[in-house]
Structure formats: C-alpha cells, structure tokens
Design an enzyme around this catalytic site. Structure first.
Site, PDB file in Angstrom:
ATOM      1  N   ASP A 116      15.330  25.300   8.610  1.00 35.09           N
ATOM      2  CA  ASP A 116      14.092  26.001   8.270  1.00 35.09           C
ATOM      3  C   ASP A 116      13.171  25.999   9.485  1.00 35.09           C
ATOM      4  O   ASP A 116      13.096  24.986  10.195  1.00 35.09           O
ATOM      5  CB  ASP A 116      13.390  25.281   7.099  1.00 35.09           C
ATOM      6  CG  ASP A 116      12.654  26.247   6.194  1.00 35.09           C
ATOM      7  OD1 ASP A 116      12.220  27.300   6.693  1.00 35.09           O
ATOM      8  OD2 ASP A 116      12.519  25.954   4.998  1.00 35.09           O
TER       9      ASP A 116
ATOM     10  N   HIS B  14       8.641  32.882  13.258  1.00 41.75           N
ATOM     11  CA  HIS B  14       8.420  31.971  12.120  1.00 41.75           C
ATOM     12  C   HIS B  14       9.682  31.198  11.749  1.00 41.75           C
ATOM     13  O   HIS B  14       9.608  30.239  10.997  1.00 41.75           O
ATOM     14  CB  HIS B  14       7.944  32.775  10.903  1.00 41.75           C
ATOM     15  CG  HIS B  14       6.544  33.310  11.066  1.00 41.75           C
ATOM     16  ND1 HIS B  14       5.468  32.808  10.394  1.00 41.75           N
ATOM     17  CD2 HIS B  14       6.055  34.302  11.863  1.00 41.75           C
ATOM     18  CE1 HIS B  14       4.368  33.466  10.752  1.00 41.75           C
ATOM     19  NE2 HIS B  14       4.701  34.380  11.641  1.00 41.75           N
TER      20      HIS B  14
HETATM   21  O1  F6P Z   1       9.653  33.154   6.788  1.00 37.52           O
HETATM   22  C1  F6P Z   1      10.353  34.262   7.148  1.00 37.52           C
HETATM   23  C2  F6P Z   1      10.080  35.460   6.255  1.00 37.52           C
HETATM   24  O2  F6P Z   1      10.851  36.543   6.635  1.00 37.52           O
HETATM   25  C3  F6P Z   1       8.641  35.912   6.289  1.00 37.52           C
HETATM   26  O3  F6P Z   1       8.393  36.763   7.366  1.00 37.52           O
HETATM   27  C4  F6P Z   1       8.538  36.572   4.950  1.00 37.52           C
HETATM   28  O4  F6P Z   1       7.242  36.651   4.488  1.00 37.52           O
HETATM   29  C5  F6P Z   1       9.403  35.698   4.063  1.00 37.52           C
HETATM   30  O5  F6P Z   1      10.386  35.172   4.906  1.00 37.52           O
HETATM   31  C6  F6P Z   1       9.955  36.427   2.858  1.00 37.52           C
HETATM   32  O6  F6P Z   1      10.962  37.327   3.246  1.00 37.52           O
HETATM   33  P1  F6P Z   1      10.996  38.877   2.895  1.00 37.52           P
HETATM   34  O7  F6P Z   1       9.826  39.509   3.555  1.00 37.52           O
HETATM   35  O8  F6P Z   1      12.301  39.358   3.423  1.00 37.52           O
HETATM   36  O9  F6P Z   1      10.903  38.961   1.401  1.00 37.52           O
END
Ligand code: F6P
Length: 488
Positions: free
Chosen positions: A366, A158
């Site tokens: 991003d 992602h």
């Molecule tokens: O977009 C990357 C990401 O790590 C997603 O997998 C995740 O939902 C989001 O950012 C929020 O991050 P975290 O799970 O570390 O709170």
C-alpha cells in the site's frame, strides 16, 4: 502567490450545498486552492461517444473552479480500466501476475494524457503552479512541455513505486520514467519508494544523482522526495469523540453485546490482503477457541473498479470466504465475520474505529493507508485500541509503535492478533501516544504545505525548450491513433 492548478483523475466536486466529499486530501487541497485561488481539473466519471465530448463542465465555489471533462467509452476502457488499473496498478503493487499489457491500452493511456493537457492549456496562466496527482497522469507534464508550457509542475504518486526488477517488466517503462523527469518536483509516499525510483533511473542509465533529493536527466534538474501524506488528525479525533453519542454507535454497541470488535476497512482490492486477513482471523479463532463467541471481525469493504475482471472475481472470492468461515465456526447467536459491501459516512466510520479494540490494516502492498492513521486518531486516549499494521504499507514507515505484521505470514498475523487483543493498557497507551504525536506533527495540511513550498521554491535549472520532449518517441511506436483529436 501563484494560482494553483490541481489535476487528478477524480475530482471531489462540492455538492449543491457547497460541501466537498469528505476526506483529508480533498480538504487539504481545497484549503490550498482557497488560499491561492485555483482550478481543479479532472474526469467527470462519465463516458460518451466519440463525437459527444462537449465543453468542460464547470462548478465554481468562491475562488475555486472545478472543471470536469467527459471521456469517450474507448478512453475509459483503455486509459482507466486498461492501462491505469490493469497495468500500472498491479505493477506498482508487485502483482506482475495480474498485469495485462496491451498496446491498445498503452496508446489509450498516453492519448488521454495528451487530451487532458489540451483541455488544461487554454486555461493556463504563465505563473500558475501545476500539481498533478497519481498514476493515471504520469505523462501529463511531458505533454504540457511538448505544447510549450514552462510553468512549474509537480507530481505526487499516491501508490507505491516498485523496485526496478518489477517496474522494468513494463514495456513502456522508459517512456514513463522519462515522463516523470519532466516534472520539477516528484513526490513519493516514502523514502523506500523514492529510492526504488532512483534505482530505476540508475538501472536505465538515465541521468545522475546530484544529492539525496536532487537528480539531473539531460539538461534538466528536478527534486524527488518523500512527502508522506497525513490526515486531518485533530478534526478526525473530534469526529470520533462526538460519534459516541449517535444512534448508530448505541445500536452497534448493543449488537456487540460485550464482544470485542476487530475492524478492517478497505476498498475491495487485491492489494489490501483481505483474503489473507480472513485466513489469519480464522486461524486465530481455531488456535484460541476460548476467544470464539467473544470477538467479531467487522470487515467494511465497498466494491470498487467492478468493470475490471480481477476485481469482479475478487468480489466472489471474499464473499465466499467470509461465508465459509461463518458457516464453519459461527453459532446460532454468534457470527464471527460481519462482511459489509458498502461505504459508510465519516462520522459512522470514526465511531466504529473508536469502538474497535483492534484494527487489522494488513495490505500486501500500500502506498500509505490512511485507514491506519484514522484508526489511531479516533482512539480514546484513556483506553486506546491496538493497530495491527502491515510492514508493506507506507504508514509502517511512520507508525513504528504499531504492531507490525507480515500479511503473507498468516500464522504470524494470527499470533499478533492474539497478542494485540491481550495487550495491557499501559503498553497500548504508550504505543498510541507515540503514533498520535507523529500524526499531529505530520497532518495533511503539513503534507500539502511541504509539497507546495518545494514546488514554488525551487528554480528550474534550465528552461524547457519548445522542442518536443524526450518522450515524444512513444507516439511513433505505440500510438497509431496519436493524431486523433478530441473536440475542445
Ligand atoms: O489511492 C489510489 C486511488 O487510485 C486514488 O487515486 C483513488 O481515489 C482511489 O484509489 C480509488 O480508486 P478509483 O478512483 O479507481 O475508484
């Protein structure tokens, strides 16, 4: 049709009423899981003592099972806070200066991946399709292969994949690269990310390229392709249309009192360029004093990853910066920046997007950025707002009609902001129509179908052997605790 297994660090478990947390990804994957029947495995978000890891917590909804595992406190510190968020995250976002390599954290990352593999193994059926998500779980396929799994396994990243000069600074770069080659399909957000990955393989002398999307490492062929993730375009547009009838919408309009709303929505993360954005907004206000008192920047920034020191420090920096600008330029009846540290529900957010004359989506780097896409989908086609978009967001590869900016160039961004606010209706309409057509064509359901078609369609060139995978070496060098067992 084969059953689908999704594995991700976080799992959007439905609440007691059966409603899954909002978000296009959760909805699209849930739709795919419903169609095939399936399982979604991941971390429960809880940590516990070494001896307290119990059986998986399972939540069933129709033919989908959500299976959650706790992790030990040490696991969370090393795998999630440590390697995933203090090494992989900064490296993939080009912040070499923030990467904190530690052998303990690297070992923890591989150990937890092995643990996830061992939790999945007893539940696997022979023809299940396995779809692994994001940077937390890169070595999962290698671990599953080592334990004899021959199923087709796909991986979707992602976040961005960086250029070789950046990626190769990471001490375990070779293990991670080889780990990825154990997947049958590797999905990236953009062509640019896939090419960076291909350049990393080439620089390391790993295998050869068979065509634009096919690669071969050792005896094994795999696909590496861009699958730009989308949103539920029509659904989100509908939510935004309906939001204008809510009380929040009316209250917000009232509080704006005729001022133009500019909106920014980001997790509190250094990759999002929030400090540069506030600088650009301040520069715009100082260079265009006639705009003062006529515009307001609403910056919605839920806190995130607060246990990681860089994020904790950033909370203070941004709050101080917003306070300083408000103190310097604000008046008794005008606050230039409304800075909000909480997350809003989707309908509220959709309504604010629709109300905003301009969105500043200006990350320094991003993977995709779905805020940009949601902002476009939420617009009123008769009078759409303007999207100011960083050229370093994956979304810029698709949304060519946005006003593209370089977020490092604060003065350039300030001028683009001035141009955006003054843009004539006809131009705004034309730009919006182009972007909306792209979003309709490539919504999140199309993204999901494209990936799963490739994952279920391609035949593996060779069956994986039962012998340990090429990645096995890291255990010797990095993981002195590699034999530690978690109770299943
Ligand atoms: O977009 C990357 C990401 O790590 C997603 O997998 C995740 O939902 C989001 O950012 C929020 O991050 P975290 O799970 O570390 O709170």
């Amino acid at each position: 049709m084969s059953r689908l297994i999704v594995v991700s660090n976080r799992v959007p478990v439905p609440d007691k009423r059966g409603t899954a947390p909002a978000g296009g990804l959760a909805v699209a994957l849930k739709t795919a899981l419903e169609a095939r029947g399936g399982l979604w495995l991941g971390w429960s978000g809880r940590s516990c003592g070494e001896d307290e890891i119990g059986p998986l917590t399972s939540v069933k909804e129709g033919n989908i099972e959500y299976a959650l595992t706790d992790l030990t406190q040490q696991d969370v510190e090393e795998y999630y806070q440590g390697f995933a968020n203090r090494v992989l995250w900064p490296i993939c976002h080009y912040r070499l200066d923030l990467a904190e390599y530690g052998r303990r954290e690297m070992a923890g990352y591989f150990r937890v991946n092995r643990f996830f593999a061992s939790r999945l193994l007893p539940m696997l059926r022979e023809d299940d399709l396995i779809w692994v998500h994001d940077y937390h779980l890169i070595p999962l396929a290698a671990e599953l292969r080592r334990q004899g799994v021959r199923n087709r396994i796909g991986f979707f990243l992602h976040i961005p994949w960086p250029a070789p000069d950046v990626f190769l600074t990471m001490p375990v770069h070779e293990e991670l690269l080889k780990g990825l080659t154990e997947y049958d399909v590797i999905g990236f957000q953009t062509v640019h990310d896939r090419e960076n990955f291909a350049d990393c393989l080439a620089r390391q002398g790993l295998g050869k390229r068979l065509g634009t999307t096919r690669f071969m490492v050792g005896e094994q062929a795999f696909t590496a392709k861009p699958y730009p993730i989308g949103i539920e375009t029509d659904e989100f547009a509908g939510i935004a249309r309906r939001a204008s009838e809510t009380t929040l919408h009316r209250r917000m309009l009232q509080s704006l009192d005729g001022k133009a709303l500019i909106i920014g929505v980001d997790r509190l993360d250094y990759s999002k360029g929030i400090t540069q954005r506030i600088d650009a907004f301040e520069t715009f206000l100082t260079r265009h004093p006639d705009s003062q008192r006529h515009v307001t920047l609403l910056q919605i920034t839920p806190k995130s990853r607060s246990e990681v020191p860089e994020y904790e420090a950033m909370q203070r920096t941004v709050a101080e910066q917003a306070g300083r600008v408000n103190g310097a330029l604000g008046t008794v009846d005008w606050v230039p920046i409304r800075y909000v540290n909480r997350s809003l529900r989707r309908p509220a957010l959709a309504g604010l997007y629709r109300m905003a004359k301009l969105a500043m989506v200006t990350p320094l780097r991003d993977g995709m950025n779905l805020v940009a896409k949601e902002y476009v989908a939420a617009q009123n086609e008769e009078d759409p707002g303007v999207l100011l978009l960083s050229r370093f967001a994956g979304a810029a590869q698709e949304l060519k009609e946005a006003v593209l900016v370089n977020p490092y160039d604060v003065e350039g961004t300030a001028e683009a902001l001035a141009r955006g606010l003054a843009m004539p209706l006809e131009e705004r309409r034309q730009r919006w129509q182009g972007m909306m057509a792209t979003l309709r064509e490539n919504d999140v359901f199309a993204w999901c179908r494209a990936f799963l078609d490739d994952l279920s369609g391609n035949a593996r060139t060779t069956a994986p052997s039962a012998a340990p995978p090429k990645t096995a070496g890291y255990r010797m060098t990095l993981d002195p605790e590699g034999t530690r067992r978690h109770r299943l």
